[in-house]
Design a protein around this motif. Structure first.
Motif, PDB file in Angstrom:
ATOM      1  N   VAL A 326       0.690  54.768  62.883  1.00  0.00           N
ATOM      2  CA  VAL A 326       1.950  55.470  63.061  1.00  0.00           C
ATOM      3  C   VAL A 326       2.027  56.093  64.435  1.00  0.00           C
ATOM      4  O   VAL A 326       1.110  56.781  64.881  1.00  0.00           O
ATOM      5  N   ALA A 327       3.141  55.877  65.109  1.00  0.00           N
ATOM      6  CA  ALA A 327       3.384  56.517  66.392  1.00  0.00           C
ATOM      7  C   ALA A 327       3.676  57.993  66.179  1.00  0.00           C
ATOM      8  O   ALA A 327       3.997  58.437  65.081  1.00  0.00           O
ATOM      9  N   ALA A 328       3.586  58.768  67.240  1.00  0.00           N
ATOM     10  CA  ALA A 328       3.967  60.178  67.186  1.00  0.00           C
ATOM     11  C   ALA A 328       5.423  60.314  67.616  1.00  0.00           C
ATOM     12  O   ALA A 328       5.915  59.539  68.440  1.00  0.00           O
ATOM     13  N   LEU A 329       6.103  61.306  67.072  1.00  0.00           N
ATOM     14  CA  LEU A 329       7.504  61.518  67.427  1.00  0.00           C
ATOM     15  C   LEU A 329       7.669  61.910  68.891  1.00  0.00           C
ATOM     16  O   LEU A 329       8.761  61.838  69.431  1.00  0.00           O
ATOM     17  N   SER A 330       6.583  62.329  69.520  1.00  0.00           N
ATOM     18  CA  SER A 330       6.646  62.654  70.950  1.00  0.00           C
ATOM     19  C   SER A 330       6.671  61.398  71.817  1.00  0.00           C
ATOM     20  O   SER A 330       6.970  61.451  73.004  1.00  0.00           O
ATOM     21  N   ASP A 331       6.362  60.233  71.234  1.00  0.00           N
ATOM     22  CA  ASP A 331       6.437  58.966  71.982  1.00  0.00           C
ATOM     23  C   ASP A 331       7.887  58.650  72.317  1.00  0.00           C
ATOM     24  O   ASP A 331       8.792  58.895  71.517  1.00  0.00           O
ATOM     25  N   ARG A 332       8.088  58.041  73.479  1.00  0.00           N
ATOM     26  CA  ARG A 332       9.437  57.588  73.835  1.00  0.00           C
ATOM     27  C   ARG A 332       9.723  56.210  73.252  1.00  0.00           C
ATOM     28  O   ARG A 332      10.882  55.848  73.052  1.00  0.00           O
ATOM     29  N   VAL A 333       8.683  55.426  73.032  1.00  0.00           N
ATOM     30  CA  VAL A 333       8.810  54.134  72.339  1.00  0.00           C
ATOM     31  C   VAL A 333       7.930  54.209  71.094  1.00  0.00           C
ATOM     32  O   VAL A 333       6.727  54.464  71.198  1.00  0.00           O
ATOM     33  N   LEU A 334       8.531  54.023  69.927  1.00  0.00           N
ATOM     34  CA  LEU A 334       7.798  54.139  68.666  1.00  0.00           C
ATOM     35  C   LEU A 334       7.200  52.791  68.290  1.00  0.00           C
ATOM     36  O   LEU A 334       7.919  51.868  67.901  1.00  0.00           O
ATOM     37  N   VAL A 335       5.884  52.675  68.447  1.00  0.00           N
ATOM     38  CA  VAL A 335       5.162  51.460  68.068  1.00  0.00           C
ATOM     39  C   VAL A 335       4.421  51.779  66.778  1.00  0.00           C
ATOM     40  O   VAL A 335       3.524  52.615  66.764  1.00  0.00           O
ATOM     41  N   MET A 336       4.817  51.132  65.686  1.00  0.00           N
ATOM     42  CA  MET A 336       4.318  51.492  64.365  1.00  0.00           C
ATOM     43  C   MET A 336       3.772  50.282  63.612  1.00  0.00           C
ATOM     44  O   MET A 336       4.289  49.178  63.744  1.00  0.00           O
ATOM     45  N   ARG A 359      15.192  56.173  69.370  1.00  0.00           N
ATOM     46  CA  ARG A 359      14.093  55.692  70.212  1.00  0.00           C
ATOM     47  C   ARG A 359      13.991  54.182  70.010  1.00  0.00           C
ATOM     48  O   ARG A 359      14.270  53.688  68.917  1.00  0.00           O
ATOM     49  N   PRO A 360      13.552  53.426  71.024  1.00  0.00           N
ATOM     50  CA  PRO A 360      13.222  52.019  70.770  1.00  0.00           C
ATOM     51  C   PRO A 360      12.073  51.959  69.761  1.00  0.00           C
ATOM     52  O   PRO A 360      11.149  52.778  69.820  1.00  0.00           O
ATOM     53  N   VAL A 361      12.138  51.002  68.845  1.00  0.00           N
ATOM     54  CA  VAL A 361      11.141  50.908  67.777  1.00  0.00           C
ATOM     55  C   VAL A 361      10.561  49.501  67.720  1.00  0.00           C
ATOM     56  O   VAL A 361      11.301  48.515  67.724  1.00  0.00           O
ATOM     57  N   LEU A 362       9.220  49.418  67.680  1.00  0.00           N
ATOM     58  CA  LEU A 362       8.522  48.164  67.396  1.00  0.00           C
ATOM     59  C   LEU A 362       7.737  48.413  66.118  1.00  0.00           C
ATOM     60  O   LEU A 362       6.793  49.211  66.112  1.00  0.00           O
ATOM     61  N   LEU A 363       8.145  47.768  65.038  1.00  0.00           N
ATOM     62  CA  LEU A 363       7.525  47.998  63.732  1.00  0.00           C
ATOM     63  C   LEU A 363       6.787  46.744  63.278  1.00  0.00           C
ATOM     64  O   LEU A 363       7.359  45.659  63.243  1.00  0.00           O
ATOM     65  N   PHE A 364       5.509  46.924  62.933  1.00  0.00           N
ATOM     66  CA  PHE A 364       4.658  45.811  62.486  1.00  0.00           C
ATOM     67  C   PHE A 364       4.255  45.995  61.030  1.00  0.00           C
ATOM     68  O   PHE A 364       4.171  47.103  60.524  1.00  0.00           O
ATOM     69  N   THR A 365       3.958  44.872  60.390  1.00  0.00           N
ATOM     70  CA  THR A 365       3.318  44.899  59.081  1.00  0.00           C
ATOM     71  C   THR A 365       2.388  43.686  58.985  1.00  0.00           C
ATOM     72  O   THR A 365       2.279  42.892  59.924  1.00  0.00           O
ATOM     73  N   ASP A 366       1.717  43.542  57.860  1.00  0.00           N
ATOM     74  CA  ASP A 366       0.748  42.454  57.705  1.00  0.00           C
ATOM     75  C   ASP A 366       1.434  41.095  57.634  1.00  0.00           C
ATOM     76  O   ASP A 366       2.556  40.980  57.155  1.00  0.00           O
ATOM     77  N   SER A 367       0.731  40.083  58.092  1.00  0.00           N
ATOM     78  CA  SER A 367       1.191  38.704  57.919  1.00  0.00           C
ATOM     79  C   SER A 367       0.223  38.010  56.974  1.00  0.00           C
ATOM     80  O   SER A 367      -0.761  38.599  56.518  1.00  0.00           O
ATOM     81  N   GLU A 368       0.490  36.757  56.687  1.00  0.00           N
ATOM     82  CA  GLU A 368      -0.404  36.011  55.803  1.00  0.00           C
ATOM     83  C   GLU A 368      -1.674  35.576  56.523  1.00  0.00           C
ATOM     84  O   GLU A 368      -2.646  35.166  55.897  1.00  0.00           O
ATOM     85  N   GLU A 369      -1.667  35.668  57.855  1.00  0.00           N
ATOM     86  CA  GLU A 369      -2.822  35.255  58.648  1.00  0.00           C
ATOM     87  C   GLU A 369      -3.743  36.442  58.900  1.00  0.00           C
ATOM     88  O   GLU A 369      -3.298  37.504  59.369  1.00  0.00           O
ATOM     89  N   GLU A 370      -5.011  36.287  58.617  1.00  0.00           N
ATOM     90  CA  GLU A 370      -5.993  37.352  58.758  1.00  0.00           C
ATOM     91  C   GLU A 370      -6.043  37.885  60.196  1.00  0.00           C
ATOM     92  O   GLU A 370      -6.157  37.111  61.149  1.00  0.00           O
ATOM     93  N   GLY A 371      -5.924  39.209  60.333  1.00  0.00           N
ATOM     94  CA  GLY A 371      -6.043  39.829  61.655  1.00  0.00           C
ATOM     95  C   GLY A 371      -4.783  39.812  62.475  1.00  0.00           C
ATOM     96  O   GLY A 371      -4.741  40.390  63.564  1.00  0.00           O
ATOM     97  N   ILE A 372      -3.731  39.148  61.970  1.00  0.00           N
ATOM     98  CA  ILE A 372      -2.461  39.046  62.712  1.00  0.00           C
ATOM     99  C   ILE A 372      -1.407  39.908  62.012  1.00  0.00           C
ATOM    100  O   ILE A 372      -1.256  39.855  60.792  1.00  0.00           O
ATOM    101  N   ILE A 373      -0.705  40.696  62.811  1.00  0.00           N
ATOM    102  CA  ILE A 373       0.423  41.467  62.273  1.00  0.00           C
ATOM    103  C   ILE A 373       1.711  40.965  62.915  1.00  0.00           C
ATOM    104  O   ILE A 373       1.715  40.509  64.053  1.00  0.00           O
ATOM    105  N   LYS A 374       2.796  41.035  62.146  1.00  0.00           N
ATOM    106  CA  LYS A 374       4.092  40.544  62.625  1.00  0.00           C
ATOM    107  C   LYS A 374       5.089  41.691  62.606  1.00  0.00           C
ATOM    108  O   LYS A 374       4.961  42.619  61.807  1.00  0.00           O
TER     109      LYS A 374
END
Length: 568
Positions: A326-336, A359-374
């Motif tokens: 989780v990004a912090a709210l103090s970030d200018r770009v939220l990478v989560m 804020r610009p947001v980049l949100l990731f979650t798990d993919s079906e491929e091990e070690g890769i998030i989408k």
């Protein structure tokens, strides 16, 4: 004056000539030849509304021309976005001679190369930004796949006047040219206008130039749609017999078409559009509505999870990304990174987070491929997301998109470094990070009338690039407020006008309104307006005039766009 007339009164005759698109003639000649040879042609689309609509237009159009054609829409979870090696291998096994992409392909360099190695013809039709590298002087060097033809109005050297076409718009232009080459009246293309209008709104294209003409014509035709599926969906959504707006396309019809590709298989939506049996069309419409209701519930839960994590994360240091990422709210770009989100809902949730925190947001979650998030990204005005992620391209295994949105995948281990670099690169200042509402006309509420409201309708359809005009009045006294609706999600506020009368304002976020009134004026004053008692609640309001039609009666009301506590 000519531009004003076209804006207000433009017709389908004012649409631009498809031959102006770079690559169009080469693509047309190639496919014209292939249709005559009766070889197997495969359309490869995308799983969102624009991709499904693009595939529908190409499939119906090519079948009318006698082509031996089928369609493959990648499965969001199994295949991922766009043309890829797996789909090329499948096409080879199926004896496909020519691949035609729609709403994708402009960044599919490896897949196109593989198809060419197998001896296939490849035609790319797309509308996304053109990939580029930068040379030693930081000058962009644009690149396109080595296909037999590439049609994308954003590629260098394309002189097509409207740079705002969606993927279905490019597909429509291609069919228009093929009809011309085959001697079929181009007016036959107008059968696709309804579908094209939906795609244009749902892919959030600017409603300017020919997009405005297309959407206006689509709304007119959808009131008595010739498409069995759409007619059933409009009826089951409670919009039958009512004047449709771009809002209906973007928030009622479009999400139902989109939902199948999010939670299941987008083929369901394509089959829905292709259905020619009215009974089956009705069944399919109800199925899509149910899928979309499930999607709504999942989205609400995912958004709550994201907000909860964000609002307890301010103690995190830059780069210190825990398991939840989780990004912090103090970030200018939220990478989560949030595990176990449904992959298809990440873009919607990213949009909700962007709207809430601006804020610009980049949100990731798990993919079906091990070690890769989408993930998916959503941006704000003044921050070109595609350019910014391109600066961090080394961290991504795959990415694409445009100024306001993007999709991507990466190794999970790079998440902390991506968050750090995106924020280090960010030049957004407090001014750009403050959302702005631009008021067109300060106007007292008692100036609002039914004739004025009807006159404003000539500016429709409203949407991105042609927003509703915003009116505002300072120092408006609230007479009363009440929460309505089956789900208690409608707020009606009665405002006192300067002439002594009242006018009702409507909003769809009653919880936020009540919370704000309590915070600004106190619980006691809030209770007073809810009971219709005299109070000291005075607001500055931004609004749009509206006409409420109920039981044969037409009454004035305003749509409450924004409000704040009035300061003397």
């Amino acid at each position: 004056e000519q531009e004003i007339d076209r804006f207000l009164n433009g017709t389908l005759a004012d649409l631009h000539d498809p031959s102006l698109l770079k690559g169009m003639q080469e693509a047309g000649q190639c496919l014209f030849q292939k249709i005559g040879q009766r070889v197997k042609i495969r359309i490869i689309g995308d799983y969102d509304v624009d991709g499904v609509c693009s595939a529908y237009i190409l499939l119906r159009g090519l079948r009318l021309l006698g082509a031996d054609v089928d369609t493959v829409i990648p499965h969001r979870m199994k295949d991922g976005y766009g043309l890829n090696d797996h789909l090329i291998e499948q096409a080879k096994e199926d004896g496909i001679d020519t691949i035609l992409t729609c709403d994708n392909g402009i960044a599919a360099f490896d897949a196109v190369r593989k198809a060419k190695e197998y001896g296939m013809r490849v035609i790319v039709t797309d509308h996304h930004d053109i990939p580029y590298d930068t040379d030693e002087n930081d000058i962009r060097v644009y690149k396109v796949p080595e296909a037999d033809a590439v049609i994308d109005h954003k590629q260098p050297g394309c002189e097509y006047p409207c740079k705002e076409l969606c993927g279905a718009g490019v597909a429509y232009k291609f069919i228009q040219l093929l009809y011309r080459m085959c001697g079929i009246p181009e007016a036959e293309c107008e059968a696709f206008i309804e579908i094209l209008g939906i795609a244009t709104v749902c892919d959030v294209m600017n409603l300017v130039d020919e997009n405005r003409i297309i959407v206006r014509e689509a709304l007119h035709r959808l009131s008595d749609s010739s498409n069995y599926g759409l007619k059933a969906l409009i009826t089951n959504s409670g919009r039958d017999g009512k004047k449709l707006s771009a809002f209906d396309l973007g928030f009622i019809i479009g999400p139902c078409i989109n939902a199948a590709g999010r939670l299941g298989d987008a083929k369901t939506s394509l089959e829905f559009l292709l259905e020619t049996d009215s009974f089956k069309a009705n069944e399919r419409a109800i199925e899509l509505l149910n899928i979309n209701n499930t999607r709504k519930d999942m989205t609400e839960q995912g958004t709550k999870t994201a907000i909860g994590l964000l609002e307890t994360s301010d103690h995190l240091l830059m780069g210190a990304v825990p398991e939840t990422g989780v990004a912090a709210l103090s970030d200018r770009v939220l990478v989560m990174y949030i595990p176990k989100l449904h992959e298809s809902l990440v873009g919607i949730i990213a949009g909700r987070i962007k709207e809430r925190y601006y804020r610009p947001v980049l949100l990731f979650t798990d993919s079906e491929e091990e070690g890769i998030i989408k993930g998916s990204g959503r941006s704000i005005e003044g921050y070109n997301m595609y350019d910014e992620i391109n600066k961090c391209s080394d961290y991504f295994t795959k990415f694409g998109g445009h100024e306001m949105a993007a999709g991507f995948s990466m190794e999970k281990r790079n998440l902390a470094r991506l968050r750090e670099k995106m924020n280090a690169n960010c030049t957004l200042d407090e001014k750009l990070l403050t959302p702005k509402l631009r008021i067109d006309v300060p106007m007292p509420l008692d100036y609002v009338s039914i004739p004025l409201t009807e006159e404003l309708e000539v500016l429709e359809p409203f949407g991105k690039g042609n927003e509703k005009p915003v009116f505002a009045q300072s120092g408006v006294r609230v007479k009363s407020a009440r929460i309505m609706g089956k789900r208690q999600n409608v707020l009606r506020v009665s405002f006192l006008m300067e002439n002594g009368g009242t006018i009702e304002g409507i909003s769809f976020d009653p919880e936020v309104f009540i919370s704000n009134i309590k915070q600004w004026f106190g619980t006691n004053e809030c209770d007073k307006i809810l009971k219709g008692m005299p109070s000291h609640v005075v607001l500055d309001v931004a609004y749009y005039p509206d006409i409420n039609e109920f039981a044969g009666r037409r009454t004035l009301q305003i749509r409450l766009l924004e409000y704040r506590k009035h300061e003397e």
